[in-house]
Design a protein around this motif. Structure first.
Motif, PDB file in Angstrom:
ATOM      1  N   ARG A   6      22.863 -41.363   3.903  1.00 43.41           N
ATOM      2  CA  ARG A   6      22.615 -42.189   2.707  1.00 43.41           C
ATOM      3  C   ARG A   6      22.881 -43.653   3.043  1.00 43.41           C
ATOM      4  N   GLN A   7      22.048 -44.527   2.506  1.00 42.00           N
ATOM      5  CA  GLN A   7      22.221 -45.963   2.704  1.00 42.00           C
ATOM      6  C   GLN A   7      23.435 -46.483   1.933  1.00 42.00           C
ATOM      7  N   THR A 180      12.279 -51.483  23.585  1.00 42.32           N
ATOM      8  CA  THR A 180      13.099 -50.577  22.785  1.00 42.32           C
ATOM      9  C   THR A 180      12.657 -50.690  21.332  1.00 42.32           C
ATOM     10  N   VAL A 181      12.581 -49.544  20.654  1.00 38.47           N
ATOM     11  CA  VAL A 181      12.155 -49.518  19.248  1.00 38.47           C
ATOM     12  C   VAL A 181      13.295 -49.002  18.375  1.00 38.47           C
ATOM     13  N   PHE A 182      13.543 -49.727  17.283  1.00 36.53           N
ATOM     14  CA  PHE A 182      14.546 -49.331  16.299  1.00 36.53           C
ATOM     15  C   PHE A 182      13.877 -48.971  14.978  1.00 36.53           C
ATOM     16  N   SER A 183      14.562 -48.135  14.196  1.00 38.77           N
ATOM     17  CA  SER A 183      14.127 -47.793  12.844  1.00 38.77           C
ATOM     18  C   SER A 183      15.173 -48.264  11.842  1.00 38.77           C
ATOM     19  N   PHE A 184      14.688 -48.697  10.674  1.00 37.91           N
ATOM     20  CA  PHE A 184      15.582 -49.141   9.605  1.00 37.91           C
ATOM     21  C   PHE A 184      15.290 -48.403   8.298  1.00 37.91           C
ATOM     22  N   HIS A 185      14.884 -47.136   8.447  1.00 43.62           N
ATOM     23  CA  HIS A 185      14.722 -46.240   7.303  1.00 43.62           C
ATOM     24  C   HIS A 185      16.070 -46.110   6.578  1.00 43.62           C
ATOM     25  N   PRO A 186      16.073 -45.809   5.272  1.00 38.20           N
ATOM     26  CA  PRO A 186      17.340 -45.782   4.527  1.00 38.20           C
ATOM     27  C   PRO A 186      18.436 -44.876   5.072  1.00 38.20           C
ATOM     28  N   VAL A 187      18.105 -43.786   5.773  1.00 34.50           N
ATOM     29  CA  VAL A 187      19.180 -42.932   6.284  1.00 34.50           C
ATOM     30  C   VAL A 187      19.688 -43.382   7.644  1.00 34.50           C
ATOM     31  N   LYS A 188      19.112 -44.448   8.212  1.00 31.54           N
ATOM     32  CA  LYS A 188      19.520 -44.900   9.536  1.00 31.54           C
ATOM     33  C   LYS A 188      20.797 -45.747   9.449  1.00 31.54           C
ATOM     34  N   LEU A 298      23.434 -39.024  13.428  1.00 35.28           N
ATOM     35  CA  LEU A 298      23.527 -37.631  12.970  1.00 35.28           C
ATOM     36  C   LEU A 298      24.758 -36.970  13.574  1.00 35.28           C
ATOM     37  N   TYR A 299      25.288 -36.003  12.829  1.00 33.04           N
ATOM     38  CA  TYR A 299      26.303 -35.104  13.372  1.00 33.04           C
ATOM     39  C   TYR A 299      25.694 -33.707  13.313  1.00 33.04           C
ATOM     40  N   VAL A 300      25.305 -33.211  14.486  1.00 34.11           N
ATOM     41  CA  VAL A 300      24.595 -31.934  14.568  1.00 34.11           C
ATOM     42  C   VAL A 300      25.533 -30.871  15.135  1.00 34.11           C
ATOM     43  N   ILE A 301      25.659 -29.767  14.418  1.00 36.76           N
ATOM     44  CA  ILE A 301      26.377 -28.606  14.946  1.00 36.76           C
ATOM     45  C   ILE A 301      25.363 -27.555  15.373  1.00 36.76           C
ATOM     46  N   ARG A 302      25.791 -26.709  16.321  1.00 39.57           N
ATOM     47  CA  ARG A 302      24.988 -25.541  16.696  1.00 39.57           C
ATOM     48  C   ARG A 302      25.805 -24.290  16.394  1.00 39.57           C
ATOM     49  N   LEU A 303      25.214 -23.377  15.666  1.00 37.01           N
ATOM     50  CA  LEU A 303      25.901 -22.146  15.306  1.00 37.01           C
ATOM     51  C   LEU A 303      25.982 -21.211  16.503  1.00 37.01           C
ATOM     52  N   LYS A 304      27.152 -20.618  16.701  1.00 37.17           N
ATOM     53  CA  LYS A 304      27.292 -19.562  17.708  1.00 37.17           C
ATOM     54  C   LYS A 304      26.920 -18.249  17.029  1.00 37.17           C
ATOM     55  N   LEU A 305      25.627 -18.000  16.999  1.00 37.48           N
ATOM     56  CA  LEU A 305      25.107 -16.896  16.182  1.00 37.48           C
ATOM     57  C   LEU A 305      25.627 -15.540  16.628  1.00 37.48           C
ATOM     58  N   PRO A 363      26.388 -33.551   6.751  1.00 34.44           N
ATOM     59  CA  PRO A 363      26.473 -34.919   6.227  1.00 34.44           C
ATOM     60  C   PRO A 363      27.328 -35.857   7.083  1.00 34.44           C
ATOM     61  N   LEU A 364      26.785 -37.035   7.319  1.00 31.98           N
ATOM     62  CA  LEU A 364      27.505 -38.107   8.003  1.00 31.98           C
ATOM     63  C   LEU A 364      26.907 -39.447   7.590  1.00 31.98           C
ATOM     64  N   PHE A 365      27.695 -40.240   6.896  1.00 29.51           N
ATOM     65  CA  PHE A 365      27.303 -41.593   6.510  1.00 29.51           C
ATOM     66  C   PHE A 365      28.578 -42.344   6.152  1.00 29.51           C
ATOM     67  N   PRO A 366      28.579 -43.676   6.215  1.00 24.90           N
ATOM     68  CA  PRO A 366      29.824 -44.426   6.077  1.00 24.90           C
ATOM     69  C   PRO A 366      30.597 -44.176   4.788  1.00 24.90           C
ATOM     70  N   ALA A 367      29.904 -43.926   3.692  1.00 25.58           N
ATOM     71  CA  ALA A 367      30.593 -43.737   2.410  1.00 25.58           C
ATOM     72  C   ALA A 367      31.082 -42.305   2.203  1.00 25.58           C
TER      73      ALA A 367
END
Length: 386
Positions: A6-7, A180-188, A298-305, A363-367
């Motif tokens: 979230r921005q 180098t290319v950057f994105s400034f979409h609201p979730v970035k 992003l904070y990505v987890i991988r499930l140990k299925l 979820p991971l965002f500053p707020a």
């Protein structure tokens, strides 16, 4: 509801945008160059060209490097489709290089192996697009060394990665790439609502990208085919696009850049807390390369299925049922129907496919608050039947 990203909009941001609204310029005024200069200063780069999206920046970066029909662009399967589509926009052919199972970025060893085969077959890539997935930098030094041997150009897709570092230098300094290319979409990491930017140290590439951003039209006498006829005069000297960023977006982006370091530090704080909260659960938390400092988009987890009695999809849907809007980054590009029609199929890039079968972006965002983090982790435990 807790989104995965979230921005963060402050009164200072709002004031900056309102100042543009009450000025004489809504587009092509002073705010976009101010934003470009803020990125230049942060990255220690020479040039930055703002665009209306990172997709647009990728497209014209490819064109500036001369990518066209008969050429190949290679990128990672673990990315948003724009990293590959930019090659197709230029009439080029697209292929992929499988990911490193720890970083989830394009694997330099897999790249080297594929380059050796391509050299024998006469189909070496003209452009390689490493993606700094989740904000963690690719092993750009290795990719760059391969580019010198095999003759390809490099576009860093750093859409997730402004504010990150590689070998203690800011991502975007282009030491190991052409652009180098950057994105400034609201979730970035920082946002301009929508927007992107191409950063380079090459004067000619910067000139070409800027030209293509605005219809291929110039008022620069040195680029014209004949002398100016008057101060009104311009020439279209190339086939360009309307990929310009507005001053409203530039003002927001420039304001946000003042908090970039704080935002990334806060993401690291939250990521470390997740690491501790999740350490005894049957999940793999993000591995961090000692040569990099992730922007932690992003904070990505991988499930140990094999260690839980429920499925990937059931865990995902259980979290969403709790209004934790997790996501999955990404469905491997080569498995999309459009790319399957080109001949790609399941099994082509097994590490990317295995990753996809286990991954969840939480979820991971500053707020994000500690209480919300605790709720995410407790809900994850419940979803896994623990």
């Amino acid at each position: 509801m807790i989104p995965y990203g979230r921005q963060d909009i402050t009164e200072e941001d709002i004031k900056a945008v309102v100042e543009v609204l009450t000025s004489t310029h809504l587009t092509q005024g002073p705010a976009v160059p101010k934003f470009e200069q803020a990125v230049i200063r942060h990255c220690n780069a020479k040039h930055a060209v703002a665009t209306n999206s990172a997709t647009s920046a990728l497209h014209i970066a490819c064109l500036a490097l001369g990518l066209g029909p008969g050429d190949w662009l290679w990128t990672s399967p673990n990315t948003f489709v724009a990293s590959a589509n930019c090659g197709l926009y230029c009439g080029a052919k697209v292929d992929f290089v499988d990911i490193d199972p720890r970083t989830y970025n394009l694997c330099p060893k897999a790249l080297e192996d594929k380059l050796q085969v391509a050299e024998r077959n006469g189909n070496l890539p003209k452009v390689v697009v490493p993606v700094h997935f989740s904000g963690q930098p690719c092993d750009m030094r290795s990719v760059h060394e391969l580019s010198k041997k095999y003759g390809f150009r490099i576009i860093e897709d750093a859409s997730h990665a402004i504010g990150g570092k590689y070998l203690n230098e800011p991502i975007g300094n282009c030491r190991y790439s052409d652009i180098t290319v950057f994105s400034f979409h609201p979730v970035k990491i920082v946002t301009s609502a929508e927007g992107g930017m191409a950063v380079t140290n090459n004067d000619k590439l910067a000139e070409k990208v800027a030209l293509l951003r605005s219809h291929g039209i110039t008022r620069t006498p040195s680029l014209m085919t004949k002398p100016m006829e008057g101060s009104w005069y311009y020439q279209q000297v190339d086939l360009g696009f309307n990929y310009r960023m507005t001053d409203l977006q530039g003002a927001l982006g420039a304001s946000q850049m003042g908090r970039l370091v704080h935002y990334v530090a806060r993401r690291h704080e939250l990521a470390k807390r997740y690491d501790k909260l999740l350490k005894d659960l049957p999940v793999v938390t993000p591995w961090q390369d000692k040569n990099g400092y992730s922007a932690f988009h992003l904070y990505v987890i991988r499930l140990k299925l094999g260690e839980i009695n429920t499925s990937h999809v059931d865990v995902f849907e259980a979290l969403r049922a709790k209004e934790i809007i997790v996501n999955l980054h990404y469905i491997p590009v080569h498995t999309q129907p459009y790319y399957r029609e080109m001949g790609f199929s399941d099994g082509d890039f097994p590490e990317s496919e295995k990753y996809y079968s286990e991954a969840i972006s939480i979820p991971l965002f500053p707020a994000l608050t500690y209480d919300e983090q605790d709720f995410v982790v407790e809900s994850l435990k419940e979803a896994m039947g623990l």
